[in-house]
Design a protein around this motif. Structure first.
Motif, PDB file in Angstrom:
ATOM      1  N   LEU A  39       0.835  -1.194   0.000  1.00  0.00           N
ATOM      2  CA  LEU A  39       0.000   0.000   0.000  1.00  0.00           C
ATOM      3  C   LEU A  39       0.876   1.252   0.000  1.00  0.00           C
ATOM      4  CD1 LEU A  39      -3.206   0.750   1.814  1.00  0.00           C
ATOM      5  CD2 LEU A  39      -1.305   2.204   2.374  1.00  0.00           C
ATOM      6  N   CYS A  40       1.889   1.254   0.841  1.00  0.00           N
ATOM      7  CA  CYS A  40       2.763   2.429   0.933  1.00  0.00           C
ATOM      8  C   CYS A  40       3.546   2.662  -0.363  1.00  0.00           C
ATOM      9  CB  CYS A  40       3.713   2.284   2.118  1.00  0.00           C
ATOM     10  SG  CYS A  40       2.866   2.367   3.705  1.00  0.00           S
ATOM     11  N   LYS A  41       3.947   1.579  -1.037  1.00  0.00           N
ATOM     12  CA  LYS A  41       4.666   1.729  -2.315  1.00  0.00           C
ATOM     13  C   LYS A  41       3.717   2.201  -3.418  1.00  0.00           C
ATOM     14  CE  LYS A  41       8.409  -1.594  -1.790  1.00  0.00           C
ATOM     15  NZ  LYS A  41       8.910  -2.910  -2.186  1.00  0.00           N
ATOM     16  N   ASP A  42       2.571   1.527  -3.546  1.00  0.00           N
ATOM     17  CA  ASP A  42       1.633   1.835  -4.626  1.00  0.00           C
ATOM     18  C   ASP A  42       1.032   3.232  -4.489  1.00  0.00           C
ATOM     19  OD1 ASP A  42       2.186  -0.658  -5.581  1.00  0.00           O
ATOM     20  OD2 ASP A  42       0.189  -1.497  -5.243  1.00  0.00           O
ATOM     21  N   CYS A  43       0.858   3.699  -3.262  1.00  0.00           N
ATOM     22  CA  CYS A  43       0.267   5.022  -3.035  1.00  0.00           C
ATOM     23  C   CYS A  43       1.334   6.110  -2.917  1.00  0.00           C
ATOM     24  CB  CYS A  43      -0.598   4.996  -1.774  1.00  0.00           C
ATOM     25  SG  CYS A  43      -2.010   3.896  -1.923  1.00  0.00           S
ATOM     26  N   LYS A  44       2.574   5.746  -3.161  1.00  0.00           N
ATOM     27  CA  LYS A  44       3.701   6.692  -3.162  1.00  0.00           C
ATOM     28  C   LYS A  44       3.923   7.352  -1.790  1.00  0.00           C
ATOM     29  CE  LYS A  44       3.968   7.187  -8.034  1.00  0.00           C
ATOM     30  NZ  LYS A  44       3.538   5.872  -8.294  1.00  0.00           N
ATOM     31  N   GLU A  93      -1.472  19.659   8.398  1.00  0.00           N
ATOM     32  CA  GLU A  93      -2.434  18.698   7.871  1.00  0.00           C
ATOM     33  C   GLU A  93      -1.735  17.611   7.040  1.00  0.00           C
ATOM     34  OE1 GLU A  93      -5.696  20.516   5.880  1.00  0.00           O
ATOM     35  OE2 GLU A  93      -6.107  21.909   7.516  1.00  0.00           O
ATOM     36  N   SER A  94      -0.611  17.125   7.545  1.00  0.00           N
ATOM     37  CA  SER A  94       0.131  16.094   6.821  1.00  0.00           C
ATOM     38  C   SER A  94      -0.654  14.784   6.742  1.00  0.00           C
ATOM     39  CB  SER A  94       1.494  15.857   7.474  1.00  0.00           C
ATOM     40  OG  SER A  94       1.341  15.540   8.845  1.00  0.00           O
ATOM     41  N   LEU A  95      -1.463  14.490   7.759  1.00  0.00           N
ATOM     42  CA  LEU A  95      -2.265  13.266   7.735  1.00  0.00           C
ATOM     43  C   LEU A  95      -3.312  13.322   6.620  1.00  0.00           C
ATOM     44  CD1 LEU A  95      -2.768  10.542   9.082  1.00  0.00           C
ATOM     45  CD2 LEU A  95      -4.382  11.669  10.603  1.00  0.00           C
ATOM     46  N   GLN A  96      -3.940  14.498   6.433  1.00  0.00           N
ATOM     47  CA  GLN A  96      -4.909  14.650   5.342  1.00  0.00           C
ATOM     48  C   GLN A  96      -4.236  14.483   3.985  1.00  0.00           C
ATOM     49  OE1 GLN A  96      -8.227  14.974   4.860  1.00  0.00           O
ATOM     50  NE2 GLN A  96      -8.467  14.510   7.028  1.00  0.00           N
ATOM     51  N   GLN A  97      -3.013  14.985   3.836  1.00  0.00           N
ATOM     52  CA  GLN A  97      -2.289  14.819   2.575  1.00  0.00           C
ATOM     53  C   GLN A  97      -1.961  13.349   2.340  1.00  0.00           C
ATOM     54  OE1 GLN A  97       0.907  17.657   3.316  1.00  0.00           O
ATOM     55  NE2 GLN A  97       0.074  18.995   1.729  1.00  0.00           N
ATOM     56  N   LEU A  98      -1.621  12.642   3.418  1.00  0.00           N
ATOM     57  CA  LEU A  98      -1.333  11.219   3.303  1.00  0.00           C
ATOM     58  C   LEU A  98      -2.602  10.453   2.919  1.00  0.00           C
ATOM     59  CD1 LEU A  98       1.292   9.664   3.761  1.00  0.00           C
ATOM     60  CD2 LEU A  98       0.433   9.016   5.995  1.00  0.00           C
ATOM     61  N   TYR A  99      -3.722  10.810   3.526  1.00  0.00           N
ATOM     62  CA  TYR A  99      -5.002  10.191   3.172  1.00  0.00           C
ATOM     63  C   TYR A  99      -5.334  10.434   1.695  1.00  0.00           C
ATOM     64  CZ  TYR A  99      -6.468   9.105   8.006  1.00  0.00           C
ATOM     65  OH  TYR A  99      -6.588   8.589   9.263  1.00  0.00           O
ATOM     66  N   SER A 100      -5.053  11.632   1.194  1.00  0.00           N
ATOM     67  CA  SER A 100      -5.371  11.938  -0.204  1.00  0.00           C
ATOM     68  C   SER A 100      -4.532  11.089  -1.168  1.00  0.00           C
ATOM     69  CB  SER A 100      -5.190  13.424  -0.490  1.00  0.00           C
ATOM     70  OG  SER A 100      -3.842  13.784  -0.356  1.00  0.00           O
ATOM     71  N   LEU A 101      -3.343  10.661  -0.727  1.00  0.00           N
ATOM     72  CA  LEU A 101      -2.542   9.760  -1.561  1.00  0.00           C
ATOM     73  C   LEU A 101      -3.165   8.367  -1.625  1.00  0.00           C
ATOM     74  CD1 LEU A 101       1.133  10.535  -0.428  1.00  0.00           C
ATOM     75  CD2 LEU A 101       0.063  11.167  -2.585  1.00  0.00           C
ATOM     76  N   ILE A 102      -3.813   7.955  -0.552  1.00  0.00           N
ATOM     77  CA  ILE A 102      -4.333   6.586  -0.441  1.00  0.00           C
ATOM     78  C   ILE A 102      -5.696   6.418  -1.102  1.00  0.00           C
ATOM     79  CG2 ILE A 102      -5.092   4.831   1.221  1.00  0.00           C
ATOM     80  CD1 ILE A 102      -2.978   5.950   3.134  1.00  0.00           C
ATOM     81  N   VAL A 103      -6.554   7.421  -1.015  1.00  0.00           N
ATOM     82  CA  VAL A 103      -7.944   7.306  -1.458  1.00  0.00           C
ATOM     83  C   VAL A 103      -8.026   6.965  -2.944  1.00  0.00           C
ATOM     84  CG1 VAL A 103     -10.057   8.631  -1.852  1.00  0.00           C
ATOM     85  CG2 VAL A 103      -8.886   8.778   0.321  1.00  0.00           C
ATOM     86  N   GLY A 104      -8.879   5.979  -3.248  1.00  0.00           N
ATOM     87  CA  GLY A 104      -9.133   5.603  -4.637  1.00  0.00           C
ATOM     88  C   GLY A 104      -8.106   4.674  -5.245  1.00  0.00           C
ATOM     89  N   LYS A 105      -7.109   4.290  -4.488  1.00  0.00           N
ATOM     90  CA  LYS A 105      -6.060   3.420  -5.035  1.00  0.00           C
ATOM     91  C   LYS A 105      -6.415   1.952  -4.821  1.00  0.00           C
ATOM     92  CE  LYS A 105      -2.957   6.454  -6.434  1.00  0.00           C
ATOM     93  NZ  LYS A 105      -2.656   7.503  -5.606  1.00  0.00           N
ATOM     94  N   GLU A 106      -5.912   1.131  -5.738  1.00  0.00           N
ATOM     95  CA  GLU A 106      -6.079  -0.314  -5.646  1.00  0.00           C
ATOM     96  C   GLU A 106      -4.715  -0.956  -5.839  1.00  0.00           C
ATOM     97  OE1 GLU A 106      -8.948  -1.884  -8.328  1.00  0.00           O
ATOM     98  OE2 GLU A 106     -10.556  -0.569  -7.632  1.00  0.00           O
TER      99      GLU A 106
END
Length: 176
Positions: A39-44, A93-106
């Motif tokens: 997840l961490c690799k695919d979501c950068k 708001e670093s957590l929100q930025q991290l969430y935005s990287l994850i959302v919608g990814k598979e």
């Protein structure tokens, strides 16, 4: 929900998709370490400078239970809370930025091994070009003959190998 904010439900759906990746028995409620790193690799999230795979493994180990091998969604959120300041140093708001990287990814299947199709392989597996004893193992269509093509099957008829009159016994008995 303000512009640029991401809901926890959207992050949870991405969590579930990655949690079941590569494991047919997974329920989507818990994620193992391999899938967390994926997840961490695919979501950068892993950028190679601020956050590395080692950092991700350490954070995973910190947030899981002592004897467990998996983390729940709550533990996953705690792990992201630890990773966010590392990934986005000095930003609010670093957590929100991290969430935005994850959302919608598979989970991506990029880099998955594919079957090699080279001219050399085709040449080596073309049964029409076989010669000698190897040629005998395949029929005209190129399909293998099985055991018949591999071994000399002995004649179990009961007659001696060089005997020419096999099958003539019944005729001789009838005449007598």
């Amino acid at each position: 929900m303000a512009e640029g904010t991401v809901s926890v439900a959207e992050v949870e759906t991405a969590f579930q998709k990655f949690a079941v990746h590569g494991d047919s028995k997974a329920t989507g409620k818990e994620m193992n370490g391999k899938n967390f790193v994926k997840l961490c690799k695919d979501c950068k999230i892993i950028d190679g400078k601020n956050v590395t795979t080692t950092d991700v493994d350490i954070v995973f180990s910190k947030n899981k239970a002592k004897s467990a091998r998996v983390i729940t969604f709550e533990q996953f959120n705690q792990a992201l809370t630890e990773l966010a300041p590392k990934r986005f140093k000095g930003k609010e708001e670093s957590l929100q930025q991290l969430y935005s990287l994850i959302v919608g990814k598979e989970p991506a299947n990029i880099g998955v091994t594919k079957v090699a199709k080279a001219a050399a392989v085709d040449r080596l597996t073309d049964t029409t070009k076989y010669t000698g004893a190897h040629k005998e193992r395949f029929d005209e269509s190129g399909k293998g003959k099985g055991k018949v093509g591999r071994a000399d099957v002995p004649d179990d008829s009961g007659y001696v190998g060089a005997y020419k009159g096999s099958g003539s016994y019944d005729e001789k008995v009838k005449d007598a």
